[in-house]
Design a protein around this motif. Structure first.
Motif, PDB file in Angstrom:
ATOM      1  N   GLU A 115      -2.182 -18.665 -24.834  1.00  0.00           N
ATOM      2  CA  GLU A 115      -1.936 -20.975 -24.956  1.00  0.00           C
ATOM      3  C   GLU A 115      -2.492 -21.391 -23.994  1.00  0.00           C
ATOM      4  OE1 GLU A 115      -0.835 -21.375 -28.359  1.00  0.00           O
ATOM      5  OE2 GLU A 115      -1.066 -20.179 -29.258  1.00  0.00           O
ATOM      6  N   HIS A 116      -3.010 -20.736 -23.030  1.00  0.00           N
ATOM      7  CA  HIS A 116      -3.103 -21.661 -21.748  1.00  0.00           C
ATOM      8  C   HIS A 116      -4.452 -21.529 -21.312  1.00  0.00           C
ATOM      9  CE1 HIS A 116       1.718 -22.784 -21.527  1.00  0.00           C
ATOM     10  NE2 HIS A 116       1.402 -21.456 -21.574  1.00  0.00           N
ATOM     11  N   THR A 117      -4.898 -22.444 -20.362  1.00  0.00           N
ATOM     12  CA  THR A 117      -5.888 -21.926 -19.799  1.00  0.00           C
ATOM     13  C   THR A 117      -5.541 -21.605 -18.070  1.00  0.00           C
ATOM     14  OG1 THR A 117      -5.444 -24.381 -18.175  1.00  0.00           O
ATOM     15  CG2 THR A 117      -6.419 -24.532 -20.371  1.00  0.00           C
ATOM     16  N   ASP A 118      -6.917 -21.118 -17.711  1.00  0.00           N
ATOM     17  CA  ASP A 118      -6.453 -20.332 -16.806  1.00  0.00           C
ATOM     18  C   ASP A 118      -6.459 -21.322 -15.027  1.00  0.00           C
ATOM     19  OD1 ASP A 118      -7.283 -18.703 -18.253  1.00  0.00           O
ATOM     20  OD2 ASP A 118      -9.374 -18.389 -17.821  1.00  0.00           O
ATOM     21  N   LEU A 119      -5.385 -21.734 -14.931  1.00  0.00           N
ATOM     22  CA  LEU A 119      -5.246 -22.240 -13.455  1.00  0.00           C
ATOM     23  C   LEU A 119      -5.185 -21.083 -12.600  1.00  0.00           C
ATOM     24  CD1 LEU A 119      -1.976 -24.132 -15.177  1.00  0.00           C
ATOM     25  CD2 LEU A 119      -3.993 -24.721 -14.666  1.00  0.00           C
ATOM     26  N   SER A 120      -5.207 -19.653 -12.956  1.00  0.00           N
ATOM     27  CA  SER A 120      -4.682 -18.985 -11.700  1.00  0.00           C
ATOM     28  C   SER A 120      -6.305 -19.051 -10.995  1.00  0.00           C
ATOM     29  CB  SER A 120      -3.937 -17.850 -11.497  1.00  0.00           C
ATOM     30  OG  SER A 120      -4.382 -17.121 -10.689  1.00  0.00           O
ATOM     31  N   LEU A 121      -7.119 -18.952 -11.739  1.00  0.00           N
ATOM     32  CA  LEU A 121      -8.391 -18.359 -11.621  1.00  0.00           C
ATOM     33  C   LEU A 121      -9.556 -19.466 -10.875  1.00  0.00           C
ATOM     34  CD1 LEU A 121      -9.311 -15.248 -13.888  1.00  0.00           C
ATOM     35  CD2 LEU A 121      -9.666 -15.623 -11.959  1.00  0.00           C
ATOM     36  N   GLY A 122      -8.725 -21.221 -12.002  1.00  0.00           N
ATOM     37  CA  GLY A 122      -9.421 -22.089 -12.033  1.00  0.00           C
ATOM     38  C   GLY A 122      -8.996 -22.694 -10.200  1.00  0.00           C
ATOM     39  N   LEU A 123      -8.006 -22.256  -9.888  1.00  0.00           N
ATOM     40  CA  LEU A 123      -7.186 -23.033  -8.818  1.00  0.00           C
ATOM     41  C   LEU A 123      -8.161 -21.768  -7.489  1.00  0.00           C
ATOM     42  CD1 LEU A 123      -6.148 -24.091  -6.460  1.00  0.00           C
ATOM     43  CD2 LEU A 123      -3.768 -22.879  -7.297  1.00  0.00           C
ATOM     44  N   LEU A 124      -8.329 -21.191  -7.546  1.00  0.00           N
ATOM     45  CA  LEU A 124      -9.151 -20.327  -6.794  1.00  0.00           C
ATOM     46  C   LEU A 124     -10.153 -20.088  -6.447  1.00  0.00           C
ATOM     47  CD1 LEU A 124      -7.143 -16.730  -7.516  1.00  0.00           C
ATOM     48  CD2 LEU A 124      -7.372 -17.250  -5.302  1.00  0.00           C
ATOM     49  N   ASN A 125     -11.036 -20.456  -7.595  1.00  0.00           N
ATOM     50  CA  ASN A 125     -12.224 -21.333  -7.713  1.00  0.00           C
ATOM     51  C   ASN A 125     -12.776 -22.498  -7.041  1.00  0.00           C
ATOM     52  OD1 ASN A 125     -14.081 -19.268  -9.359  1.00  0.00           O
ATOM     53  ND2 ASN A 125     -12.661 -19.882 -10.883  1.00  0.00           N
ATOM     54  N   ILE A 126     -11.176 -22.772  -7.752  1.00  0.00           N
ATOM     55  CA  ILE A 126     -11.533 -24.553  -6.461  1.00  0.00           C
ATOM     56  C   ILE A 126     -11.559 -23.658  -5.271  1.00  0.00           C
ATOM     57  CG2 ILE A 126     -10.639 -26.301  -5.972  1.00  0.00           C
ATOM     58  CD1 ILE A 126     -12.111 -26.429  -8.362  1.00  0.00           C
ATOM     59  N   LEU A 127     -10.601 -23.235  -4.710  1.00  0.00           N
ATOM     60  CA  LEU A 127     -10.725 -22.725  -3.483  1.00  0.00           C
ATOM     61  C   LEU A 127     -11.432 -22.541  -2.276  1.00  0.00           C
ATOM     62  CD1 LEU A 127      -6.724 -21.292  -2.844  1.00  0.00           C
ATOM     63  CD2 LEU A 127      -7.356 -24.125  -2.774  1.00  0.00           C
TER      64      LEU A 127
END
Length: 1444
Positions: A476-488
């Motif tokens: 139900e949710h978006t990929d926040l952890s991978l998204g944040l790590l990719n931004i980092l």
């Protein structure tokens, strides 16, 4: 209750009396001043036209004017103070007196606006002292009442005036008192109303722009202290029970902050003067009557009502008191929400909003866990406050405001993260969009966001893993952890450094570091890597992760074409079956990604009535009002627009609602009231009404539900100007309750207020920013916060439930997606970074990544890490700067002059020759090379190399190393070898056992012998040689080279690489062999100066690794074939003598290790190398230890291995070589022993063709004493040489005696006799004598001659065996030898004469031989004896015949 205890030197009674006296003195002074003003006014009236003072209706003032005696004593407050002083003075303890009475004068003054400031200040000081010194404590009478009254009085003070400074001084004391009140143990007994007033007072002072910065700061500090105290109480509230349920239908922002709570009388009068211009500011305007009758009624009523001295709260009444609690919490949160609400964005200053966010943060920090047990509080955080946070982050660029907002947001994530998943998802995704430039924001905002987000991973080492579980693995949710790590990763990448501040990359690296450490911890906790790699079962959350992409595609298909989407969801297994109940259950529980409008259209389809019924049946409407139940239902889908569709849904809803209520017909009641009354119950007034006996049927519910939908549209549609009133609404529902009755007015009023205060969300499509924001929030958040339930099941951390293998599998999944880019980012940063501490941290991160990739058996990543370290080692073989984006970016940032300087330095290094400096003082050498200088100069290069070998040495899985990794290792070894940084003698113990000479290092271009290092001489020498002053090595170059040597020495490459069983594999050795280049000298390049050295080094290294690691079966043929290729493709002139000898030695060692087939290699070695290249393998070489062992190795093969013996004994080249070796004094004994053994044990295998060669070898051995160098030998060596010759002679005699060869010419026999005859000529008398005896004995006693050609053999022995021994030229010197030989010849003749073999021709040959030496008397005598013996024999034969 507890109280602070103070040890007072002065009695409390005395302290309080002093305060009374101070007040009395101040009041008397004030009265005198007031009387003076009255007299001045009266005089003006006498001299002038009167005075306004006489127009005053105040009888007390007139009385004072008429009777001066009253002026002194007609002050009730002074009278009261005198009375209190007298009363207190007679007390033994203040406990005997009502504490309210003690403080009454102080509180009265605070609430009297007519009091001068100095008096008010004294009153406040007295209150402060009373609280600080615990004058009112737990044993005081009416202590609780007193604290309540203090709070009431100070939250409604009446003081103020034109002197702003003095007023703020009073306010500072006031807020200090309030803080003490709240901080006291009695604050627990303050009511919700009192506590809320305290909050209003202090917060209004903290937020007022009209106050000074000092006052606002003090108020802010007090506000934080009070907030902390209040919300600590939330922990004491009992958690809501398992059925805890809250339906969000209240308006949150109804409270407002009262900024102007302190209104002075003077301010009021000034307002009146503005309204009445005739009013003038005369002294009479400030005359204040202090009579009790003149105390403002509102204050007087509050004070007098509370100061009821006849009653106070006893200990028995404490439990029944109304104490502040949930109402205070909710009211305060609503008050703060009002200050930050988007609807009030222009009403309040930024500083006010910042303070509000700070207080909210403080609240969550203190009691956030308590929110989880209180649905009403939790709902405030879920919806309005979270919405404000989201709005602020997305729209505000004010750094201070954003900082406060982000602090609250991160605190909520840490404490309430499990309860605010959707809110966090939306807001955090907004942060990521800002950081990734999808939302345009200033760089400072990005830095601020990243800085605040860093708290998340700093607070929790498993933040990224937890977020991955909660969001990335949730359908139900978006990929926040991978998204944040990719931004980092992006923010840490140097390529983007020009678009960010200098602090952003370190913050990003900290996040990546946290993630790496967490994953590494998971792998470290697993002791058995094999069990992990063999584990096929994955955690359920990971299975959802693998299916997430498919789920999203299915949802997208559903949102466009619901029927096809349903089919796709069924086929993919997301919906169990095509049964209506399964489909309904899926839509009910998994609709965050589903378009709610599409769900609504699907449900209202006439063909889907069973689906609609199943869907509605999943709700529970028990005990809910109709509007509440409707809210709950519409949180799952959007109501369609057509009336028929709405009716269909409302009809299903009505039936379900009635079904859930469980009506009892016996309790049914009707209550018809006049709905046209103008007075309606306020939602905040009265006692909660009981509607449990209200039992509407489905038709009634249908009508009311439809009316609610219409009311919702009417009240919240901005296009409707005149909204429906309650009278209109209730009038429309007349007689709709069960067909003929009316719903209770209170019931309809609650519905009306609920819809009025809180819209039932039916989001529309908007294009504008604000509308878009509201639409997003309503779709994702509001529909999910309609109902907040608290469950008794304790909160479970998924991480705690996972096994260590499960955790490692999660880390593996994340690292598989991010590892390569993460490692690349780390290397990019390390390449350009100049901070040593930061560089060390980057290396640690890289090391952890290598450990992770090793555990997960990620070969590609493991290789990339190792290769990246080599690229940063500054070694030219791995220089990849042209393709390195980070290096290019760093170079682009340099000034032109700086870049030119760097290029010039690199060019000079490339031109520098290889110079070896031999330092006699320390018996050491330093080699200055370009790579050595660069490595020694770069601490990063050294650290990279150290880490490279550390990672390799810790490797425990050989399968992890790829061909590329092995190739890098080999290239590194070669590079270090070429630059004199690696000792080529890796295995000295093997060299010793094989008796190999050490491998020399490559030849330096120049070599200098120095007693000690001296820069000037070295520079002069280098300049002279190169003709270029710019390429000479400097002192720094030498120092750098020495550092490089120390670095490599500290690594211990032998142990970390070559003795590591997990690195050295057959594949590794094969690659070493493949790396050996075969070139002809004519094709050499400048780079091939080290070809021969590398060839020898790599061959011996391969051979040693094969032997040490027992890889003979796998590698022996490979190495042998490589050597054969070298021999076949490299000309003899292309290799030095040393190289040829080394290669042959390696080949011979390999041959000795062959189990089969080595004979051919050995024969080739003997023929091609030992015979054809005898100038290489000469006596000088064989006199060395290595050469001696070379001979021994071949001889051992010959003597100990039958296969080799058979082949070699039949090979002429072998015997030729053996003859050559036998002639060498140092090797003759070995050869003799081999021949002696061979002739003894294998004489049957000796071929006739090889027998002569064997005899020649024996002859060479026997003749080894005949050289001129015998005189140079010492006595012992001479004796050994002579003994060996004697043994060789004996061996010859033995062979002659045991000769079994049969041939027509008896060449073997003749050869043996010739061998013995040759030794008869030996210069040593002992050898000569022994040879003669052996010769005589062998011929006369052991020689067996076949009868068929006996005459020929005898004549050959005499003519070619014995006669050549005779010396005619030196007959005089050799008379003894000649004498013995002639005697032997005579005996041979006579022996075979007796046997009848010899003839007269034989006799004539004998005579001819003797005649050459007959001049010698002894020989003449021998001849006479021979003749006489011949005659005797012949006569004997005649006699015998006659007798016969």
């Amino acid at each position: 209750m507890s109280c602070r205890e103070h040890r007072l030197a002065l009695e409390p009674t005395t302290i309080i009396m002093k305060e009374y006296m101070n007040l009395s003195s101040a009041l008397r002074s004030y009265n005198r001043s007031k009387q003076k003003n009255i007299r001045s006014a009266s005089m003006a009236a006498i001299l002038g036209n009167g005075s306004e003072v006489f127009l005053d209706d105040d009888d007390s003032t007139l009385e004072i004017f008429k009777n001066p005696i009253l002026n002194r004593f007609n002050d009730p407050l002074l009278t009261e103070l005198e009375h209190l002083i007298d009363t207190v003075s007679r007390l033994n303890s203040l406990e005997d007196m009502d504490s309210r009475l003690l403080l009454k004068p102080f509180l009265f003054i605070v609430n009297d606006s007519s009091m001068p400031r100095n008096v008010t200040s004294l009153a406040l000081d007295a209150l402060l002292k009373s609280l600080h010194l615990d004058i009112i404590n737990k044993v005081s009478r009416a202590n609780i009442n007193t604290f309540q009254e203090i709070a009431i009085s100070l939250t409604h003070p009446k003081f103020g005036g034109p002197n702003k400074t003095q007023d703020e001084a009073l306010l500072l004391k006031l807020i200090e008192i309030l803080e003490l009140v709240v901080d006291s143990s009695f604050s627990e007994y303050l009511t919700d109303e009192i506590m809320y007033d305290i909050l209003q007072v202090v917060l209004s002072l903290a937020c007022s722009n009209k106050k000074t910065e000092v006052l606002r700061a003090s108020a802010e500090s007090t506000m934080i202290s009070i907030t902390t105290k209040i919300f600590q109480k939330l922990h004491d509230f009992n958690p809501t029970n398992a059925s805890g349920f809250y339906l969000n239908d209240e308006k949150f922002t109804r409270n407002s902050l009262q900024y102007d709570r302190f209104v002075s009388r003077l301010s009021s009068e000034r307002s009146n003067s503005i309204a009445n211009p005739e009013a003038t500011a005369t002294p009479e305007n400030i005359i204040i009557n202090t009579q009790e009758s003149q105390v403002p009624e509102s204050v007087k009523d509050r004070v007098e009502s509370s100061l009821d001295f006849d009653s106070y709260i006893s200990d028995d009444d404490i439990e029944d008191m109304d104490k502040y609690g949930m109402d205070t919490f909710v009211s305060f949160l609503n008050l703060l929400l009002t200050l930050i609400s988007t609807k009030n964005s222009t009403k309040h200053t930024v500083s006010t909003k910042i303070l509000s966010y700070k207080l909210l943060t403080c609240i969550i920090e203190i009691s956030g866990s308590g929110f989880k047990n209180n649905p009403r509080l939790l709902n405030i955080m879920c919806d309005p406050i979270s919405k404000c946070i989201f709005f602020n982050i997305r729209n505000s660029n004010n750094i201070s405001l954003l900082h406060a907002t982000l602090q609250l947001f991160t605190t909520m994530i840490i404490i309430l993260g499990k309860n605010l998943k959707l809110q966090i998802q939306l807001t955090l995704q907004c942060c990521l969009d800002i950081l990734s430039d999808k939302i345009n924001k200033p760089i400072a905002v990005k830095e601020l966001i990243l800085e605040n987000l860093s708290l998340l991973w700093t607070n929790s080492s498993s933040f990224f893993i937890s977020t991955f579980i909660d969001y990335d693995c949730n359908l139900e949710h978006t990929d926040l952890s991978l998204g944040l790590l990719n931004i980092l990763l992006k923010l840490a990448n140097p390529k983007y450094s020009s678009h960010m501040t200098q602090y952003i990359p370190p913050l990003a690296i900290d996040g990546l570091w946290n993630f790496i450490i967490c994953v590494n911890l998971f792998t470290d906790n697993l002791n058995d890597q094999n069990s992990f790699l063999n584990e096929e079962e994955k955690p359920i959350i990971l299975k959802d992760r693998y299916r997430k992409a498919e789920f999203i595609k299915c949802c997208e298909k559903f949102n466009k074409k619901p029927k096809e989407g349903i089919s796709m969801l069924i086929s993919k297994g997301f919906i169990i079956s095509d049964a209506e109940n399964d489909i309904a259950d899926f839509l009910f529980n998994n609709n965050n990604r589903m378009n709610k409008k599409t769900i609504g259209l699907l449900l209202c389809d006439p063909k889907n009535v069973p689906l609609l019924e199943n869907f509605i049946d999943l709700f529970n409407f028990k005990s809910l009002r109709i509007d509440e139940a409707l809210r709950v239902m519409l949180s799952k889908f959007r109501l369609p627009g057509e009336s028929q569709q709405i009716e269909r849904i409302v009809e299903a809803f009505s039936s379900k609602y009635v079904k859930d209520q469980s009506y009892n017909p016996e309790e049914l009641q009707y209550c018809d009231e006049n709905l046209n009354e103008n007075v309606y119950a306020d939602e905040n007034d009265g006692v909660e009404q009981d509607f449990t006996k209200l039992q509407p049927d489905s038709d009634s519910v249908f009508i009311v539900s439809y009316s609610i939908i219409m009311l919702n549209t009417d009240l919240h549609n901005p296009n409707i100007k005149e909204h429906m009133s309650f009278a209109d609404y209730s009038g429309n529902l007349k007689t709709c309750y069960n067909k003929s009755h009316d719903f209770p007015r209170e019931y309809l009023w609650k519905i009306y207020c609920s819809i009025r205060d809180k819209e039932i969300v039916m989001p529309e499509e908007f294009d504008g920013d604000v509308e878009w924001f509201d639409d997003v929030w309503k779709n994702l958040i509001v529909s999910n916060t309609v109902v907040t339930e608290i469950h008794s099941v304790p909160e479970v951390n998924v991480l705690d439930e996972l096994t260590t293998i499960g955790l490692a599998q999660l880390g593996q999944e994340m690292f598989k997606l991010l590892g390569q880019e993460m490692v690349s980012c780390l290397f990019n940063l390390y390449t350009i970074n100049s901070n040593k501490i930061f560089s060390q941290k980057l290396l640690k991160a890289i090391k952890h990544c290598s450990s992770i990739s090793s555990f997960y058996n990620d070969k590609d990543l493991y290789h990339n890490i190792l290769h990246g370290l080599l690229e940063n080692s500054c070694l030219s073989a791995f220089d990849n700067t042209e393709n390195h984006s980070a290096v290019k970016h760093a170079e682009d940032s340099l000034e032109t002059d700086e870049k030119d300087c760097n290029e010039e330095v690199n060019h000079q290094l490339e031109l520098m020759p290889l110079i070896q400096i031999n330092i006699e003082e320390t018996n050491s050498k330093v080699v200055v090379s370009p790579d050595g200088i660069k490595l020694g100069e770069s601490s990063k290069g050294q650290n990279s190399l150290l880490l490279y070998f550390k990672i390799l040495s810790s490797n425990s899985d050989a399968s992890l190393l790829t061909k590329e990794t092995y190739s890098d290792i080999i290239q590194l070894i070669i590079t270090l070898f070429e630059n004199f940084l690696l000792d080529p003698n890796i295995f000295p113990e093997l060299q010793n056992s094989w008796k190999f000479e050490k491998i020399p290092s490559p030849n330096a271009t120049f070599e200098i012998n120095k007693s000690k290092l001296n820069k000037s001489l070295l520079s002069t020498f280098a300049s002279y040689l190169t003709g270029d002053d710019n390429v000479e090595p400097t002192t720094e170059d030498i120092e750098y080279s020495m550092k490089a040597m120390e670095c490599i020495k500290s690594i211990n490459i032998r142990e970390s690489i070559f003795k590591n069983k997990n690195i050295v594999t057959p594949a590794f050795v094969e690659l070493i062999i493949e790396s050996i280049q075969i070139k002809k000298k004519a094709n050499y390049d400048e780079e091939d100066n080290y070809f021969e050295c590398e060839l020898i080094f790599l061959l011996e290294l391969s051979l040693s690794l094969m032997v040490v690691n027992n890889f003979t079966d796998q590698l022996l043929d490979t190495i042998l074939n490589k050597i054969e290729d070298i021999s076949a493709n490299i000309d003899d002139n292309d290799l030095s003598v040393h190289a040829k000898r080394k290669i042959s030695n390696y080949k011979l060692v390999l041959i000795t290790l062959c189990k089969t087939g080595g004979e051919s290699y050995l024969l080739s070695l003997i023929s091609d190398d030992l015979i054809r290249k005898n100038e290489v393998f000469n006596e000088d070489y064989f006199s060395t230890i290595e050469g001696d062992e070379f001979i021994s190795r071949i001889l051992n093969l010959f003597t100990n291995k039958d296969d080799f013996k058979t082949k070699l004994s039949q090979n002429k080249d072998f015997w030729k070589w053996l003859k050559l070796i036998g002639s060498m004094r140092g090797q003759s004994l070995k050869v003799y022993e081999v021949l002696e053994q061979f002739t003894r044990e294998d004489k049957k295998n000796i071929m006739q063709t090889d027998f002569v060669l064997i005899l020649e070898i024996i002859d060479e051995i026997a003749s080894s004493t005949g050289g001129n160098d015998m005189d140079k030998l010492d006595e012992s060596a001479r004796e050994k040489a002579i003994a060996l010759s004697l043994k060789a002679i004996d061996l010859s005699s033995t062979l002659l005696k045991e000769n079994t060869f049969e041939s027509s010419n008896n060449m073997e026999t003749l050869s043996l006799i010739q061998l013995l005859g040759h030794q008869c000529l030996n210069g040593y008398e002992e050898i000569q004598s022994h040879a003669l005896k052996s010769l005589e004995n062998s011929i006369l006693n052991h020689l067996s001659i076949p009868r068929d050609n006996a005459l020929t053999v005898v004549e050959e022995i005499i003519d070619n065996g014995l006669a050549p021994i005779l010396s005619i030229e030196n007959a005089a010197d050799s008379s003894e030898l000649n004498n013995v030989v002639l005697r032997i010849i005579g005996k041979v003749y006579l022996k075979y004469l007796v046997e009848g073999i010899t003839t007269n021709e034989t006799y004539m040959k004998i005579l001819k031989i003797f005649n050459k030496f007959v001049a010698e008397p002894t020989i003449e005598n021998q001849l006479l004896e021979l003749i006489l013996e011949k005659q005797r024999i012949e006569q004997h034969d005649v006699d015998t015949q006659v007798e016969a």
